[in-house]
Design a protein around this motif. Structure first.
Motif, PDB file in Angstrom:
ATOM      1  N   LEU A 143      11.315   2.727  -3.828  1.00  0.00           N
ATOM      2  CA  LEU A 143      12.045   1.918  -2.859  1.00  0.00           C
ATOM      3  C   LEU A 143      11.359   0.609  -2.500  1.00  0.00           C
ATOM      4  N   LEU A 144      10.034   0.571  -2.591  1.00  0.00           N
ATOM      5  CA  LEU A 144       9.303  -0.627  -2.161  1.00  0.00           C
ATOM      6  C   LEU A 144       8.311  -1.128  -3.207  1.00  0.00           C
ATOM      7  N   GLY A 145       8.336  -0.568  -4.386  1.00  0.00           N
ATOM      8  CA  GLY A 145       7.307  -0.861  -5.376  1.00  0.00           C
ATOM      9  C   GLY A 145       7.158  -2.317  -5.745  1.00  0.00           C
ATOM     10  N   ASN A 146       8.257  -3.087  -5.782  1.00  0.00           N
ATOM     11  CA  ASN A 146       8.182  -4.482  -6.236  1.00  0.00           C
ATOM     12  C   ASN A 146       7.921  -5.471  -5.093  1.00  0.00           C
ATOM     13  N   VAL A 147       7.723  -4.958  -3.880  1.00  0.00           N
ATOM     14  CA  VAL A 147       7.503  -5.820  -2.716  1.00  0.00           C
ATOM     15  C   VAL A 147       6.024  -6.162  -2.603  1.00  0.00           C
ATOM     16  N   GLN A 148       5.708  -7.438  -2.337  1.00  0.00           N
ATOM     17  CA  GLN A 148       4.319  -7.832  -2.111  1.00  0.00           C
ATOM     18  C   GLN A 148       3.861  -7.296  -0.752  1.00  0.00           C
ATOM     19  N   ILE A 149       2.604  -6.837  -0.702  1.00  0.00           N
ATOM     20  CA  ILE A 149       2.169  -6.115   0.489  1.00  0.00           C
ATOM     21  C   ILE A 149       2.140  -6.985   1.737  1.00  0.00           C
ATOM     22  N   ASP A 150       1.970  -8.304   1.595  1.00  0.00           N
ATOM     23  CA  ASP A 150       1.950  -9.155   2.784  1.00  0.00           C
ATOM     24  C   ASP A 150       3.353  -9.444   3.296  1.00  0.00           C
ATOM     25  N   CYS A 151       4.363  -8.894   2.621  1.00  0.00           N
ATOM     26  CA  CYS A 151       5.741  -9.051   3.081  1.00  0.00           C
ATOM     27  C   CYS A 151       6.245  -7.803   3.799  1.00  0.00           C
ATOM     28  N   VAL A 152       5.422  -6.777   3.859  1.00  0.00           N
ATOM     29  CA  VAL A 152       5.843  -5.531   4.503  1.00  0.00           C
ATOM     30  C   VAL A 152       5.632  -5.668   6.011  1.00  0.00           C
ATOM     31  N   ASP A 153       6.715  -5.548   6.758  1.00  0.00           N
ATOM     32  CA  ASP A 153       6.633  -5.607   8.215  1.00  0.00           C
ATOM     33  C   ASP A 153       7.370  -4.404   8.793  1.00  0.00           C
ATOM     34  N   GLU A 154       7.432  -4.353  10.122  1.00  0.00           N
ATOM     35  CA  GLU A 154       8.035  -3.191  10.773  1.00  0.00           C
ATOM     36  C   GLU A 154       9.523  -3.079  10.486  1.00  0.00           C
ATOM     37  N   GLN A 155      10.199  -4.231  10.374  1.00  0.00           N
ATOM     38  CA  GLN A 155      11.621  -4.206  10.065  1.00  0.00           C
ATOM     39  C   GLN A 155      11.866  -3.602   8.680  1.00  0.00           C
ATOM     40  N   MET A 156      11.012  -3.952   7.728  1.00  0.00           N
ATOM     41  CA  MET A 156      11.137  -3.401   6.383  1.00  0.00           C
ATOM     42  C   MET A 156      10.869  -1.903   6.378  1.00  0.00           C
ATOM     43  N   ILE A 157       9.895  -1.469   7.175  1.00  0.00           N
ATOM     44  CA  ILE A 157       9.596  -0.043   7.244  1.00  0.00           C
ATOM     45  C   ILE A 157      10.775   0.722   7.839  1.00  0.00           C
ATOM     46  N   GLU A 158      11.416   0.142   8.851  1.00  0.00           N
ATOM     47  CA  GLU A 158      12.602   0.767   9.426  1.00  0.00           C
ATOM     48  C   GLU A 158      13.690   0.945   8.365  1.00  0.00           C
ATOM     49  N   GLN A 159      13.896  -0.094   7.544  1.00  0.00           N
ATOM     50  CA  GLN A 159      14.899  -0.023   6.488  1.00  0.00           C
ATOM     51  C   GLN A 159      14.476   0.994   5.418  1.00  0.00           C
ATOM     52  N   PHE A 160      13.201   1.023   5.127  1.00  0.00           N
ATOM     53  CA  PHE A 160      12.659   1.971   4.155  1.00  0.00           C
ATOM     54  C   PHE A 160      12.942   3.411   4.592  1.00  0.00           C
ATOM     55  N   LEU A 161      12.706   3.703   5.863  1.00  0.00           N
ATOM     56  CA  LEU A 161      12.942   5.051   6.382  1.00  0.00           C
ATOM     57  C   LEU A 161      14.421   5.410   6.337  1.00  0.00           C
ATOM     58  N   SER A 162      15.277   4.436   6.605  1.00  0.00           N
ATOM     59  CA  SER A 162      16.715   4.714   6.537  1.00  0.00           C
ATOM     60  C   SER A 162      17.162   4.937   5.100  1.00  0.00           C
ATOM     61  N   GLU A 163      16.537   4.242   4.137  1.00  0.00           N
ATOM     62  CA  GLU A 163      16.863   4.443   2.727  1.00  0.00           C
ATOM     63  C   GLU A 163      16.430   5.838   2.266  1.00  0.00           C
ATOM     64  N   ILE A 164      15.282   6.300   2.743  1.00  0.00           N
ATOM     65  CA  ILE A 164      14.849   7.660   2.424  1.00  0.00           C
ATOM     66  C   ILE A 164      15.868   8.659   2.946  1.00  0.00           C
ATOM     67  N   ASP A 165      16.366   8.404   4.150  1.00  0.00           N
ATOM     68  CA  ASP A 165      17.328   9.306   4.767  1.00  0.00           C
ATOM     69  C   ASP A 165      18.621   9.360   3.957  1.00  0.00           C
ATOM     70  N   LYS A 166      19.046   8.222   3.407  1.00  0.00           N
ATOM     71  CA  LYS A 166      20.267   8.185   2.605  1.00  0.00           C
ATOM     72  C   LYS A 166      20.088   8.878   1.258  1.00  0.00           C
ATOM     73  N   ALA A 167      18.875   8.749   0.702  1.00  0.00           N
ATOM     74  CA  ALA A 167      18.627   9.252  -0.653  1.00  0.00           C
ATOM     75  C   ALA A 167      18.196  10.709  -0.694  1.00  0.00           C
ATOM     76  N   LYS A 168      17.966  11.308   0.466  1.00  0.00           N
ATOM     77  CA  LYS A 168      17.413  12.663   0.485  1.00  0.00           C
ATOM     78  C   LYS A 168      18.411  13.667  -0.072  1.00  0.00           C
ATOM     79  N   HIS A 169      17.875  14.743  -0.604  1.00  0.00           N
ATOM     80  CA  HIS A 169      18.683  15.836  -1.124  1.00  0.00           C
ATOM     81  C   HIS A 169      18.208  17.121  -0.450  1.00  0.00           C
ATOM     82  N   GLY A 170      19.158  17.964  -0.058  1.00  0.00           N
ATOM     83  CA  GLY A 170      18.779  19.202   0.606  1.00  0.00           C
ATOM     84  C   GLY A 170      18.434  18.963   2.057  1.00  0.00           C
ATOM     85  N   SER A 171      17.415  19.650   2.542  1.00  0.00           N
ATOM     86  CA  SER A 171      17.038  19.551   3.952  1.00  0.00           C
ATOM     87  C   SER A 171      16.458  18.173   4.260  1.00  0.00           C
ATOM     88  N   PRO A 172      16.745  17.618   5.444  1.00  0.00           N
ATOM     89  CA  PRO A 172      16.172  16.315   5.809  1.00  0.00           C
ATOM     90  C   PRO A 172      14.670  16.413   5.986  1.00  0.00           C
TER      91      PRO A 172
END
Length: 381
Positions: free
Chosen positions: A102-131
């Protein structure tokens, strides 16, 4: 409204947020483009300082910094020698299953809290089975941020590391099996202690050792003359070094932490059964059908079968450890001794998990105030 003409706002949650415009770069989860990077802080001055620092760092080769995929691989490779193989396997799984896709191609100095929030929501969408639990999501974020901190220090990057957005999970009160069920289970194990599986479970029942520790226990670890058990190994199934192929292997290693290496006195009720059914040195207390040992998931399956025979609602093997510790507290064990028997990393862990007052105890204490508290201090004239 922005303050003083700068793109800095006060959020509804009380924090300040500043936005820095970005050009010709991919900064969002899933390769979507973003025009701005958000910076957060408790005060306007803090956010402004962070924005100025980020702008300065952009002017000095910011776009050549490592991506998160490169960052994770550097951290995993260079720090792996310091970890147990089980820890390394866990970190690799988090990196390869969640962070890099989900974040592999992002440069590390571009990672902020807003991106982490989006990252967590993407994990939630992509999950299979139990959350995924909040605790596991927090660990995923923690692994990513640790890798970023390591690479920042290694390459002397002038950048801020965002905070972990998942707050620590408060330990909920453990709901133990009914005491009547534990009594039925205890009776069954004592009556069938000649069976090595029952003897191993009985050992965990009366010592509180973990499932991986009891699976790794051999008769070399049981000193019947000194009446002690040496807990010095842990048996687990972990992913192999090539974590992408899904293969696993059994690993017998030192216990979970340094404090997990411990010597436990054998209670008399267990000692007589161990003496009666002792096997040769080097043999595992719980034998496998094809291997000399039994792995934890097999023991958990056998344990579930025993619960079914006893007509007890199924519960996890680890609950035996909680039940043992709770009984120790009720029997008046001091916290220091109990902590060492359980192999906890600190007394505070034991206090948080097991030493708490129930409502009946609270009522007993409050009933002490059946008379006035301070009247005895009034001098009699």
């Amino acid at each position: 409204m922005p303050k003083r003409g700068i793109n800095i706002y006060k959020r509804k949650d009380g924090r300040w947020e500043g936005r820095i415009k970005k050009e010709d770069a991919e900064y969002a989860v899933g390769c979507a483009s973003r025009k701005y990077i958000s910076v957060y802080g408790k005060t306007y001055t803090e956010v402004k300082s962070k924005m100025e620092k980020m702008k300065r760092s952009r002017k000095v080769g910011g776009k050549n910094r490592h991506t998160l995929e490169e960052t994770m691989n550097i951290w995993l490779k260079e720090r792996s020698s310091r970890w147990k193989q089980t820890t390394y396997a866990t970190y690799c799984q988090m990196a390869n299953k969640y962070i890099i896709p989900l974040l592999g191609n992002v440069q590390i100095d571009c990672v902020d809290e807003q991106m982490i929030e989006q990252f967590l929501s993407e994990i939630d969408k992509a999950k299979h089975g139990s959350p995924l639990s909040d605790s596991y999501l927090r660990n995923i974020c923690a692994v990513m941020l640790r890798a970023m901190s390591y690479v920042r220090k290694k390459y002397h990057y002038d950048m801020d590391i965002p905070e972990n957005l998942i707050t620590p999970v408060r330990q909920s009160q453990i709901i133990l099996p009914k005491k009547q069920d534990m009594a039925v289970l205890e009776k069954y194990l004592l009556e069938n202690s000649e069976n090595d599986t029952c003897l191993g479970i009985l050992t965990a029942f009366y010592t509180g050792i973990r499932i991986g520790e009891v699976c790794a226990l051999t008769w070399d670890d049981v000193n019947l003359s000194d009446e002690v058990i040496y807990v010095r190994k842990n048996l687990q199934r972990v992913k192999s070094d090539d974590t992408k192929d899904g293969n696993t292997q059994i690993l017998i290693q030192t216990p979970k932490t340094s404090t997990s290496f411990r010597i436990i006195p054998i209670p008399p009720i267990l000692l007589c059964h161990l003496k009666e059914h002792k096997k040769g040195d080097g043999q595992y207390i719980i034998k496998g059908k094809k291997k000399p040992w039994t792995e934890p998931r097999t023991l958990q399956y056998r344990f579930a079968q025993i619960l079914q025979k006893c007509r007890i609602d199924n519960f996890n093997f680890h609950m035996l450890r909680h039940a043992f510790a709770t009984q120790c507290v009720e029997q008046g064990f001091d916290v220091k001794s109990l902590s060492e028997i359980l192999g906890h990393s600190s007394i505070q862990v034991t206090l948080n998990l097991y030493v708490h007052s129930n409502m009946q105890r609270k009522k007993q204490l409050m009933e002490k105030f059946d008379i006035s508290i301070y009247q005895s201090y009034i001098s009699v004239v």
